[in-house]
Design a protein around this motif. Structure first.
Motif, PDB file in Angstrom:
ATOM      1  N   ILE A 210      21.158  33.341  28.255  1.00  0.00           N
ATOM      2  CA  ILE A 210      22.396  34.107  28.412  1.00  0.00           C
ATOM      3  C   ILE A 210      22.088  35.328  29.280  1.00  0.00           C
ATOM      4  O   ILE A 210      21.292  36.187  28.893  1.00  0.00           O
ATOM      5  CB  ILE A 210      22.925  34.516  27.016  1.00  0.00           C
ATOM      6  CG1 ILE A 210      23.288  33.233  26.237  1.00  0.00           C
ATOM      7  CG2 ILE A 210      24.100  35.471  27.104  1.00  0.00           C
ATOM      8  CD1 ILE A 210      23.662  33.468  24.791  1.00  0.00           C
ATOM      9  N   ALA A 212      23.562  38.518  31.727  1.00  0.00           N
ATOM     10  CA  ALA A 212      24.750  39.335  32.006  1.00  0.00           C
ATOM     11  C   ALA A 212      25.156  39.311  33.484  1.00  0.00           C
ATOM     12  O   ALA A 212      26.345  39.305  33.810  1.00  0.00           O
ATOM     13  CB  ALA A 212      24.489  40.773  31.562  1.00  0.00           C
ATOM     14  N   MET A 213      24.166  39.273  34.378  1.00  0.00           N
ATOM     15  CA  MET A 213      24.520  39.347  35.800  1.00  0.00           C
ATOM     16  C   MET A 213      25.054  38.011  36.307  1.00  0.00           C
ATOM     17  O   MET A 213      24.728  36.953  35.785  1.00  0.00           O
ATOM     18  CB  MET A 213      23.298  39.750  36.622  1.00  0.00           C
ATOM     19  CG  MET A 213      23.015  41.231  36.483  1.00  0.00           C
ATOM     20  SD  MET A 213      21.711  41.768  37.570  1.00  0.00           S
ATOM     21  CE  MET A 213      20.325  40.946  36.896  1.00  0.00           C
TER      22      MET A 213
HETATM   23  P1  AMP Z   1      13.970  41.712  33.511  1.00  0.00           P
HETATM   24  O1  AMP Z   1      14.327  43.170  33.573  1.00  0.00           O
HETATM   25  O2  AMP Z   1      13.548  41.094  34.808  1.00  0.00           O
HETATM   26  O3  AMP Z   1      12.993  41.420  32.400  1.00  0.00           O
HETATM   27  O4  AMP Z   1      15.304  40.937  33.129  1.00  0.00           O
HETATM   28  C1  AMP Z   1      16.106  41.249  32.026  1.00  0.00           C
HETATM   29  C2  AMP Z   1      17.443  40.593  32.221  1.00  0.00           C
HETATM   30  O5  AMP Z   1      18.246  40.753  31.049  1.00  0.00           O
HETATM   31  C3  AMP Z   1      18.248  41.179  33.371  1.00  0.00           C
HETATM   32  O6  AMP Z   1      18.539  40.155  34.278  1.00  0.00           O
HETATM   33  C4  AMP Z   1      19.508  41.737  32.695  1.00  0.00           C
HETATM   34  O7  AMP Z   1      20.663  41.570  33.479  1.00  0.00           O
HETATM   35  C5  AMP Z   1      19.613  40.909  31.419  1.00  0.00           C
HETATM   36  N1  AMP Z   1      20.387  41.566  30.334  1.00  0.00           N
HETATM   37  C6  AMP Z   1      20.296  42.856  29.923  1.00  0.00           C
HETATM   38  N2  AMP Z   1      21.167  43.108  28.884  1.00  0.00           N
HETATM   39  C7  AMP Z   1      21.831  41.940  28.641  1.00  0.00           C
HETATM   40  C8  AMP Z   1      22.859  41.525  27.707  1.00  0.00           C
HETATM   41  N3  AMP Z   1      23.383  42.357  26.791  1.00  0.00           N
HETATM   42  N4  AMP Z   1      23.312  40.239  27.754  1.00  0.00           N
HETATM   43  C9  AMP Z   1      22.769  39.360  28.655  1.00  0.00           C
HETATM   44  N5  AMP Z   1      21.820  39.702  29.546  1.00  0.00           N
HETATM   45  C10 AMP Z   1      21.341  40.953  29.559  1.00  0.00           C
END
Ligand code: AMP
Ligand code: FAD
Length: 478
Positions: A210, A212-213
């Motif tokens: 899941i 977010a982006m």
């Molecule tokens: P990284 O910083 O490369 O470890 O990736 C973390 C990922 O988690 C990023 O792509 C964020 O967009 C995603 N993310 C952060 N918060 C959420 C959330 N509440 N729901 C879904 N994805 C999230």
């Protein structure tokens, strides 16, 4: 009388222990303080990377890939295996043994280099004094000419999914499952989420990621990230983009998560949920209020390009400062700082830090992406070569992905190498070596590459930049 050192390093991760070794090599009297205790309750050096990061994740990725190959691909080679089984506790125990060997190795290296190790919590006081709170609660204050802060990072927690390390786990918990969860949820399609999702997916978990982006792997070259999305989805990872987690509820042994997408609110139930939404710097009780060290607005220790903090003689390196949260970045900063303390003029090339995602196929890159260069208005030539046209990749039954080389259209200088495919990390490193020496695409094209190798795909992509690829039809002929 407090013990005096030329260099005191706080943290023994790949930033701290490498800095300590290099400082000692340069004749500086060096101490290194580490508080982490491993599974056996004893102090373990090596930081996140060796204990709960790079190494254990790669151990599980390698084990799970062998299982996957035995189950899915051996038949292609004419090998019949019967019913292939995975004993998860044995896989995890193998991983733990590798961690133990490596962390023990770091300990031996520090000793061999004459670094004094203090087991406990380090705190920087004013005037470059460092207080060590030992495991028995006693304290000792060290006097330092120079201090290197290398306290690293830890997983980000998000309120909608509080980690209990039973049903909802972070990356550390996900390295220690004793059985394969039937339904696994992963929050975050970053490097860690994709790697850990792949491990358990290969072992039979139904994995939903899941994210977010709306964009998948936005830091990667778009051509590669689009291809990666297709390949990973085909492998069975269900990746939901534009899906933001809003809540979770644990009921017994399972967890139901709520998330919003363009279609509205949705729910899914999993047996385990991995929260992999990024990492944040560790600075808890690291700095006395009068230490004088500044932080930036995101809680990272503020440093310049040479990793100097706001206090002369105090440096900070690795995950606790700005930039890529990668072990090799931390280590090279450690070397740079140790050498600068010894009076050298060392610098670090932040433009050529390779990134790798250890899925299969691996995804790796160095330098700039096509989209970034276009946004900067740089005229470029691009050469690509698919592994489907590589004899070595065919022999290995490993043909997904491609190599992409991007060069400046005017000078032919290579500005980016992007790979998805077998041994992508190793191929990108070849690109990085060339780029460090200012290689042109033509230079790479003129080199003799062994045949048959995966590296030939890099050779061909470099040739393709100027329309000279041999084993694929060139888009442009020049
Ligand atoms: P990284 O910083 O490369 O470890 O990736 C973390 C990922 O988690 C990023 O792509 C964020 O967009 C995603 N993310 C952060 N918060 C959420 C959330 N509440 N729901 C879904 N994805 C999230
Ligand atoms: P850390 O490794 O976090 O080490 C900091 C150390 O300081 C810790 O041991 C901590 O206990 C200690 N410490 C903190 N505060 C104090 C204090 N006050 N006193 C004493 N000790 C203290 N990177 C890669 O390059 N490649 C990979 O494949 C990769 N895979 C990863 C997989 C996972 C699952 C995770 C979680 C991370 C991965 N990383 C990878 C990232 C990598 O682990 C980090 O970038 C790297 O460990 C950072 O090194 P560091 O020395 O800055 O900090």
């Amino acid at each position: 009388m407090s013990q005096k050192f030329d260099v005191v390093v706080i943290g023994a991760g790949p930033g701290g222990y490498v800095a300590a070794i290099r400082a000692a090599q340069l004749g500086l009297k060096t101490a290194c303080i580490e508080k982490y205790q491993g599974k056996d309750g004893k102090t373990a050096l090596g930081g996140t990377c060796l204990n709960v990061g790079c190494i254990p994740s790669k151990a599980l990725l390698d084990s799970s890939y062998k299982f996957h190959e035995a189950q899915e691909s051996f038949n292609v080679h004419g090998i019949s295996t019967g019913d292939v089984k995975m004993d998860v506790p044995t896989m995890v125990a193998r991983k733990d043994q590798i961690v133990k060997n490596l962390t023990g190795g770091v300990s031996a290296l520090l000793k061999a280099n004459g670094v004094t190790v203090f087991e406990g919590h380090g705190k920087l006081l004013a005037g470059k004094q460092v207080e060590v709170t030992k495991l028995d609660g006693s304290t000792e204050t060290l006097a330092a000419e120079n201090v290197i802060l290398a306290s690293g990072s830890k997983p980000v927690d998000i309120p909608p999914a509080p980690v209990d390390q039973k049903v909802i786990v972070d990356s550390t918990g996900a390295l220690d499952f004793q059985t394969v969860p039937a339904r696994l949820g992963v929050i975050g399609a970053g490097v860690i989420g994709l790697e850990l999702g792949s491990v358990w997916s290969r072992l039979g978990a139904e994995v939903t990621v899941i994210e977010a982006m709306d964009k998948f792997l936005p830091a990667a070259d778009e051509q590669i990230s689009k291809e990666a999305f297709k390949v990973l989805s085909k492998q069975g990872l269900k990746i939901l983009l534009g899906a933001r987690l809003t809540a979770s509820e644990i009921k017994g042994e399972e967890v139901t998560v709520s998330f919003t997408t363009a279609e509205g609110e949705q729910q899914l139930t999993f047996d385990k949920l991995i929260v992999a939404v990024g990492r944040r710097p560790v600075t808890t009780d690291l700095l006395a209020s009068d230490s004088g060290v500044d932080m930036d607005e995101r809680g990272f220790i503020f440093v310049n390009d040479q990793c100097a903090t706001s206090v002369p003689g105090v440096y900070a390196i690795g995950d606790v400062v700005r930039g890529a949260m990668l072990a090799h970045k931390a280590s090279e900063e450690g070397v740079m700082v140790a050498e600068r303390i010894a009076g050298h003029k060392s610098q670090m090339n932040y433009d050529l830090i390779p990134s790798v995602i250890y899925t299969h196929p691996e995804i790796a890159w160095v330098g700039k992406t096509e989209q970034a260069l276009k946004a900067e208005g740089v005229e470029i030539n691009v050469g690509t070569f698919p592994f489907a046209a590589s004899g070595r990749a065919m022999a290995a039954n490993d043909t997904a992905g491609l190599v992409k080389v991007i060069a400046d259209a005017k000078t032919d200088r290579v500005l980016g190498v992007h790979v998805m495919g077998p041994a992508a990390a190793e191929l990108v490193q070849q690109g990085a070596i060339g780029m460090e020496f200012g290689t042109s695409a033509e230079d790479l094209g003129m080199m003799v590459f062994s045949h048959p190798t995966m590296s030939e795909a890099l050779h061909e992509a470099a040739l393709a930049v100027n329309g000279h690829a041999i084993h694929i039809a060139n888009r442009k002929k020049r």
